[in-house]
Design a protein around this motif. Structure first.
Motif, PDB file in Angstrom:
ATOM      1  N   THR A   2     -17.137  47.703  53.795  1.00  0.00           N
ATOM      2  CA  THR A   2     -15.830  48.346  53.715  1.00  0.00           C
ATOM      3  C   THR A   2     -15.839  49.301  52.538  1.00  0.00           C
ATOM      4  OG1 THR A   2     -14.955  46.576  52.356  1.00  0.00           O
ATOM      5  CG2 THR A   2     -14.588  46.398  54.727  1.00  0.00           C
ATOM      6  N   GLY A   3     -15.001  50.306  52.608  1.00  0.00           N
ATOM      7  CA  GLY A   3     -14.971  51.269  51.514  1.00  0.00           C
ATOM      8  C   GLY A   3     -13.754  52.147  51.588  1.00  0.00           C
ATOM      9  N   ILE A   4     -13.530  52.853  50.500  1.00  0.00           N
ATOM     10  CA  ILE A   4     -12.399  53.774  50.427  1.00  0.00           C
ATOM     11  C   ILE A   4     -12.749  54.868  49.438  1.00  0.00           C
ATOM     12  CG2 ILE A   4     -11.168  52.520  48.620  1.00  0.00           C
ATOM     13  CD1 ILE A   4      -8.641  53.115  50.383  1.00  0.00           C
ATOM     14  N   TRP A   5     -12.413  56.108  49.793  1.00  0.00           N
ATOM     15  CA  TRP A   5     -12.620  57.208  48.873  1.00  0.00           C
ATOM     16  C   TRP A   5     -11.677  58.337  49.232  1.00  0.00           C
ATOM     17  CZ3 TRP A   5     -15.687  55.945  52.863  1.00  0.00           C
ATOM     18  CH2 TRP A   5     -16.056  56.932  53.769  1.00  0.00           C
ATOM     19  N   ILE A   6     -11.518  59.287  48.320  1.00  0.00           N
ATOM     20  CA  ILE A   6     -10.576  60.382  48.489  1.00  0.00           C
ATOM     21  C   ILE A   6     -11.336  61.702  48.379  1.00  0.00           C
ATOM     22  CG2 ILE A   6      -8.572  61.528  47.464  1.00  0.00           C
ATOM     23  CD1 ILE A   6      -7.671  58.725  46.515  1.00  0.00           C
ATOM     24  N   THR A   7     -11.036  62.625  49.302  1.00  0.00           N
ATOM     25  CA  THR A   7     -11.585  63.975  49.213  1.00  0.00           C
ATOM     26  C   THR A   7     -10.425  64.960  49.255  1.00  0.00           C
ATOM     27  OG1 THR A   7     -11.924  64.148  51.601  1.00  0.00           O
ATOM     28  CG2 THR A   7     -13.794  63.410  50.287  1.00  0.00           C
ATOM     29  N   TRP A   8     -10.671  66.181  48.793  1.00  0.00           N
ATOM     30  CA  TRP A   8      -9.630  67.195  48.694  1.00  0.00           C
ATOM     31  C   TRP A   8      -9.969  68.361  49.582  1.00  0.00           C
ATOM     32  CZ3 TRP A   8      -5.721  65.152  46.426  1.00  0.00           C
ATOM     33  CH2 TRP A   8      -5.948  64.133  45.491  1.00  0.00           C
ATOM     34  N   GLY A   9      -8.952  68.997  50.120  1.00  0.00           N
ATOM     35  CA  GLY A   9      -9.138  70.193  50.916  1.00  0.00           C
ATOM     36  C   GLY A   9      -8.500  70.070  52.281  1.00  0.00           C
ATOM     37  N   LYS A  10      -8.556  71.142  52.996  1.00  0.00           N
ATOM     38  CA  LYS A  10      -7.897  71.246  54.291  1.00  0.00           C
ATOM     39  C   LYS A  10      -8.581  70.408  55.366  1.00  0.00           C
ATOM     40  CE  LYS A  10      -5.849  74.866  57.074  1.00  0.00           C
ATOM     41  NZ  LYS A  10      -5.671  76.302  57.221  1.00  0.00           N
ATOM     42  N   HIS A  11      -9.897  70.250  55.265  1.00  0.00           N
ATOM     43  CA  HIS A  11     -10.670  69.552  56.297  1.00  0.00           C
ATOM     44  C   HIS A  11     -11.231  68.241  55.760  1.00  0.00           C
ATOM     45  CE1 HIS A  11     -10.332  73.198  58.622  1.00  0.00           C
ATOM     46  NE2 HIS A  11     -10.813  73.874  57.584  1.00  0.00           N
ATOM     47  N   SER A  12     -11.178  67.203  56.588  1.00  0.00           N
ATOM     48  CA  SER A  12     -11.632  65.876  56.150  1.00  0.00           C
ATOM     49  C   SER A  12     -13.128  65.833  55.884  1.00  0.00           C
ATOM     50  CB  SER A  12     -11.277  64.827  57.204  1.00  0.00           C
ATOM     51  OG  SER A  12     -11.975  65.079  58.410  1.00  0.00           O
ATOM     52  N   TRP A  13     -13.878  66.678  56.528  1.00  0.00           N
ATOM     53  CA  TRP A  13     -15.327  66.678  56.351  1.00  0.00           C
ATOM     54  C   TRP A  13     -15.753  67.434  55.101  1.00  0.00           C
ATOM     55  CZ3 TRP A  13     -16.028  71.793  56.464  1.00  0.00           C
ATOM     56  CH2 TRP A  13     -15.208  72.553  57.297  1.00  0.00           C
ATOM     57  N   ASN A  14     -14.829  68.006  54.371  1.00  0.00           N
ATOM     58  CA  ASN A  14     -15.137  68.806  53.194  1.00  0.00           C
ATOM     59  C   ASN A  14     -15.389  67.906  51.985  1.00  0.00           C
ATOM     60  OD1 ASN A  14     -15.525  70.907  51.464  1.00  0.00           O
ATOM     61  ND2 ASN A  14     -13.382  71.501  51.336  1.00  0.00           N
ATOM     62  N   THR A  15     -16.469  67.156  52.008  1.00  0.00           N
ATOM     63  CA  THR A  15     -16.745  66.209  50.930  1.00  0.00           C
ATOM     64  C   THR A  15     -17.219  66.899  49.661  1.00  0.00           C
ATOM     65  OG1 THR A  15     -18.990  65.873  51.763  1.00  0.00           O
ATOM     66  CG2 THR A  15     -17.290  64.330  52.506  1.00  0.00           C
ATOM     67  N   ASN A  16     -17.565  68.180  49.711  1.00  0.00           N
ATOM     68  CA  ASN A  16     -17.988  68.887  48.502  1.00  0.00           C
ATOM     69  C   ASN A  16     -16.833  69.099  47.535  1.00  0.00           C
ATOM     70  OD1 ASN A  16     -20.616  69.100  49.348  1.00  0.00           O
ATOM     71  ND2 ASN A  16     -20.283  71.055  50.371  1.00  0.00           N
ATOM     72  N   SER A  17     -15.580  68.980  48.005  1.00  0.00           N
ATOM     73  CA  SER A  17     -14.445  69.231  47.128  1.00  0.00           C
ATOM     74  C   SER A  17     -14.002  67.985  46.366  1.00  0.00           C
ATOM     75  CB  SER A  17     -13.272  69.796  47.930  1.00  0.00           C
ATOM     76  OG  SER A  17     -12.859  68.878  48.903  1.00  0.00           O
ATOM     77  N   ARG A  18     -14.707  66.887  46.522  1.00  0.00           N
ATOM     78  CA  ARG A  18     -14.387  65.692  45.750  1.00  0.00           C
ATOM     79  C   ARG A  18     -14.687  65.989  44.280  1.00  0.00           C
ATOM     80  NH1 ARG A  18     -14.172  60.026  45.888  1.00  0.00           N
ATOM     81  NH2 ARG A  18     -15.101  59.188  44.027  1.00  0.00           N
ATOM     82  N   GLY A  19     -13.698  65.766  43.441  1.00  0.00           N
ATOM     83  CA  GLY A  19     -13.916  65.951  42.019  1.00  0.00           C
ATOM     84  C   GLY A  19     -13.628  67.347  41.510  1.00  0.00           C
ATOM     85  N   MET A  20     -12.903  68.184  42.269  1.00  0.00           N
ATOM     86  CA  MET A  20     -12.530  69.508  41.767  1.00  0.00           C
ATOM     87  C   MET A  20     -11.247  69.369  40.957  1.00  0.00           C
ATOM     88  SD  MET A  20     -13.369  72.045  44.979  1.00  0.00           S
ATOM     89  CE  MET A  20     -11.763  72.723  44.817  1.00  0.00           C
ATOM     90  N   TYR A  21     -11.362  69.439  39.654  1.00  0.00           N
ATOM     91  CA  TYR A  21     -10.221  69.230  38.776  1.00  0.00           C
ATOM     92  C   TYR A  21     -10.062  70.410  37.831  1.00  0.00           C
ATOM     93  CZ  TYR A  21     -11.083  64.538  40.468  1.00  0.00           C
ATOM     94  OH  TYR A  21     -11.309  63.462  41.277  1.00  0.00           O
TER      95      TYR A  21
END
Length: 123
Positions: A2-21
């Motif tokens: 099981t797991g949970i994480w958060i990504t940012w951006g318009k598309h759910s597959w956009n995992t490169n935007s995790r951690g843009m602060y």
């Protein structure tokens, strides 16, 4: 698993935007984001979209929420998310924190403190 994480951006597959602060500690961009969850074993993946926020989230708040959710998974207490009063107390505790050094140890500690501060859930 099981797991949970958060990504940012318009598309759910956009995992490169995790951690843009930003330098102020807020999450960059107004496109919202996605909370990714693996709910059951074997692998039932689910994504929740959020984009209705009034202001950007502070990075520290997002990281604290992520650690709280992971703790609830690890302890088998995800049912507490169905108790709005409990969630309100836990989130209020997380939101009161200072934006200081953020380490895994500090995040685990504040998640444990938020669970303790929220108390037991409704029966």
């Amino acid at each position: 698993m099981t797991g949970i994480w958060i990504t940012w951006g318009k598309h759910s597959w956009n995992t490169n935007s995790r951690g843009m602060y930003t330098p102020k500690g807020t999450v960059a961009g107004r496109d919202g984001g996605w909370m990714h969850m693996t709910l059951r074993h074997p692998y039932e993946d689910y994504r929740l979209r959020f984009d209705q926020h009034a202001r950007p989230y502070r990075a520290v708040d997002t990281l604290r929420l992520e650690h709280l959710l992971r703790r609830l998974i690890d302890e088998g207490n995800l049912h507490l998310l169905g108790d709005p009063e409990w969630v309100g107390r836990a989130v209020a505790y997380l939101a009161d924190g200072k934006n200081s050094w953020i380490t895994n140890r500090a995040l685990r500690r504040v998640a444990a403190e938020a669970v303790a501060a929220a108390g037991p859930g409704s029966p």
